[in-house]
Design a protein around this motif. Structure first.
Motif, short mmCIF file in Angstrom:
data_model
loop_
_atom_site.label_atom_id
_atom_site.label_comp_id
_atom_site.label_asym_id
_atom_site.label_seq_id
_atom_site.Cartn_x
_atom_site.Cartn_y
_atom_site.Cartn_z
N LYS A 132 0.83 -1.21 0.00
CA LYS A 132 0.00 0.00 0.00
C LYS A 132 0.86 1.26 0.00
CE LYS A 132 -4.31 -1.57 2.17
NZ LYS A 132 -5.23 -1.33 3.31
N ILE A 133 2.01 1.20 0.68
CA ILE A 133 2.91 2.35 0.68
C ILE A 133 3.42 2.61 -0.73
CG2 ILE A 133 5.21 3.13 1.45
CD1 ILE A 133 4.61 1.72 4.15
N ILE A 134 3.75 1.54 -1.45
CA ILE A 134 4.20 1.68 -2.84
C ILE A 134 3.08 2.26 -3.69
CG2 ILE A 134 4.96 0.45 -4.92
CD1 ILE A 134 6.22 -1.64 -3.03
N ALA A 135 1.89 1.63 -3.59
CA ALA A 135 0.76 2.04 -4.43
C ALA A 135 0.35 3.49 -4.19
CB ALA A 135 -0.43 1.11 -4.19
N GLY A 136 0.44 3.92 -2.93
CA GLY A 136 0.03 5.28 -2.59
C GLY A 136 1.13 6.30 -2.78
N LYS A 137 2.32 5.83 -3.25
CA LYS A 137 3.47 6.73 -3.44
C LYS A 137 3.80 7.52 -2.17
CE LYS A 137 3.10 7.26 -8.46
NZ LYS A 137 2.23 6.08 -8.66
N PHE A 140 8.92 6.79 2.36
CA PHE A 140 9.45 5.76 3.25
C PHE A 140 10.93 6.03 3.49
CE2 PHE A 140 11.30 1.79 4.55
CZ PHE A 140 10.32 1.14 5.26
N VAL A 141 11.31 6.06 4.77
CA VAL A 141 12.72 6.26 5.11
C VAL A 141 13.34 4.92 5.49
CG1 VAL A 141 14.34 7.27 6.78
CG2 VAL A 141 12.49 8.66 5.84
N SER A 142 14.40 4.56 4.77
CA SER A 142 15.13 3.32 5.03
C SER A 142 16.39 3.62 5.82
CB SER A 142 15.51 2.67 3.70
OG SER A 142 16.40 1.59 3.89
N ARG A 143 16.78 2.69 6.70
CA ARG A 143 18.07 2.85 7.39
C ARG A 143 19.20 2.96 6.36
NH1 ARG A 143 18.55 0.44 12.70
NH2 ARG A 143 20.79 0.53 12.38
N PRO A 164 9.26 1.45 -3.09
CA PRO A 164 9.00 2.83 -3.51
C PRO A 164 10.18 3.39 -4.32
CG PRO A 164 8.48 2.53 -1.19
CD PRO A 164 9.20 1.30 -1.63
N GLN A 165 9.88 4.28 -5.21
CA GLN A 165 10.92 4.89 -6.04
C GLN A 165 11.23 6.29 -5.53
OE1 GLN A 165 12.42 2.97 -8.47
NE2 GLN A 165 11.07 1.43 -7.52
N ILE A 170 13.67 7.14 0.68
CA ILE A 170 14.79 7.93 1.19
C ILE A 170 15.71 7.01 1.99
CG2 ILE A 170 15.46 9.90 2.63
CD1 ILE A 170 12.40 10.77 2.23
N SER A 171 16.96 6.87 1.55
CA SER A 171 17.94 6.06 2.27
C SER A 171 18.73 6.96 3.21
CB SER A 171 18.87 5.37 1.27
OG SER A 171 19.80 4.54 1.96
N ALA A 172 18.57 6.73 4.50
CA ALA A 172 19.18 7.61 5.50
C ALA A 172 20.67 7.34 5.68
CB ALA A 172 18.48 7.45 6.84
N GLY A 173 21.09 6.08 5.53
CA GLY A 173 22.48 5.73 5.80
C GLY A 173 22.87 6.06 7.22
N ALA A 174 21.95 5.77 8.16
CA ALA A 174 22.16 6.20 9.55
C ALA A 174 21.54 5.20 10.50
CB ALA A 174 21.53 7.58 9.75
N GLY A 175 21.75 5.44 11.78
CA GLY A 175 21.18 4.59 12.82
C GLY A 175 19.67 4.76 12.94
#
Length: 273
Positions: A132-137, A140-143, A164-165, A170-175
């Protein structure tokens, strides 16, 4: 020339005086572990108990699970406490770790903004929610840091066959704490362990959207680095820490730990084995 040799000898003696004695070195235990054990406050709660009991000092390297296990693989620490079971089992199978011991577990949850733009709040199926997150655009924040949380998240996207594209992803590259702070700022969803979320809930305003899926179970294990591979590691100290954290006393301490009045880690060692 003589004065130079005397000066050199003095410098060598000074340097030697600053090095730990063999007895002191044996009391230092180097442990690599994950952001979640630190961000939740668990380490600050547990380790002083162990140090008071044993007189040892635990020097902690806090990083993502992938890096924590790499440090163990290269003999740069004595023991690792992580939460990525396949990678942990591989470390032991390849001979870099002696044995994996169950320590505790918590769980992952999907959190997001209170207005819930993807309409997933109250769900118990993490895969359905992420679709649903993908479909609704929705954002999303990824570690994005090769941590245990990051590996689990990527496994979910792989199961879906999509993610999601950008710019929604969003890739945080963080803790975990930093990723949650970023998710709040971007009004985005994030996958997090429950313990760190409890510690950051008030300051982020994020809410639990999905919880209770068995896929989100999150076990932690502890592994001593193999002295046969790296004779210089403090195997005695590592074993001492493992024995304590999996003992009745250590397991009771884990069970008693609270974040905002909530139990967030559950002991899982086979006490009394």
């Amino acid at each position: 020339m003589r004065r130079r040799n005397v000066l050199r000898a003095c410098l060598i003696l000074l340097a030697a005086s600053q090095l730990p004695s063999p007895a002191q070195a044996e009391q230092i235990i180097r442990m690599s572990t994950t952001y979640t054990t630190a961000d939740s406050g668990l380490l600050a709660y547990l380790l002083p108990m162990f140090e008071k009991r044993t007189g040892a000092e635990v020097k902690v390297v806090i990083t993502g699970t992938g890096k924590a296990l790499e440090l163990a693989k290269h003999g740069e620490v004595d023991v690792s406490l992580t939460h990525a079971r396949p990678a942990e089992d591989k470390l032991v199978a390849e001979g870099y770790g002696v044995k994996r011991h169950d320590v505790m577990y918590n769980d992952f949850i999907l959190v997001g903004p209170a207005n819930d733009p993807a309409g997933i709040k109250g769900g118990k199926d993490v895969i359905a929610a992420m679709k649903k997150i993908i479909a609704g655009k929705a954002r999303f924040v990824s570690r994005g840091d090769n941590s245990g949380t990051d590996l689990i998240e990527k496994a979910y996207w792989k199961q879906i066959g999509d993610r999601p594209q950008a710019p929604a992803y969003i890739s945080a590259g963080a803790g975990m704490g930093e990723a949650l702070t970023m998710a709040a700022d971007k009004e985005a969803y994030a996958l997090t362990d429950r313990a760190t979320f409890a510690a950051y809930k008030a300051k982020t305003g994020l809410v639990v959207a999905v919880e209770g899926d068995p896929k989100m179970f999150n076990p932690y294990g502890i592994i001593a680095v193999n002295p046969a591979k790296y004779p210089g590691v403090n195997y005695k100290g590592a074993t001492q820490l493992i024995d304590w954290i999996t003992s009745d006393e250590g397991q009771r301490a884990i069970a008693a730990f609270r974040v905002a009045g909530q139990q967030v880690f559950f002991p899982s060692a086979k006490v009394g084995r």
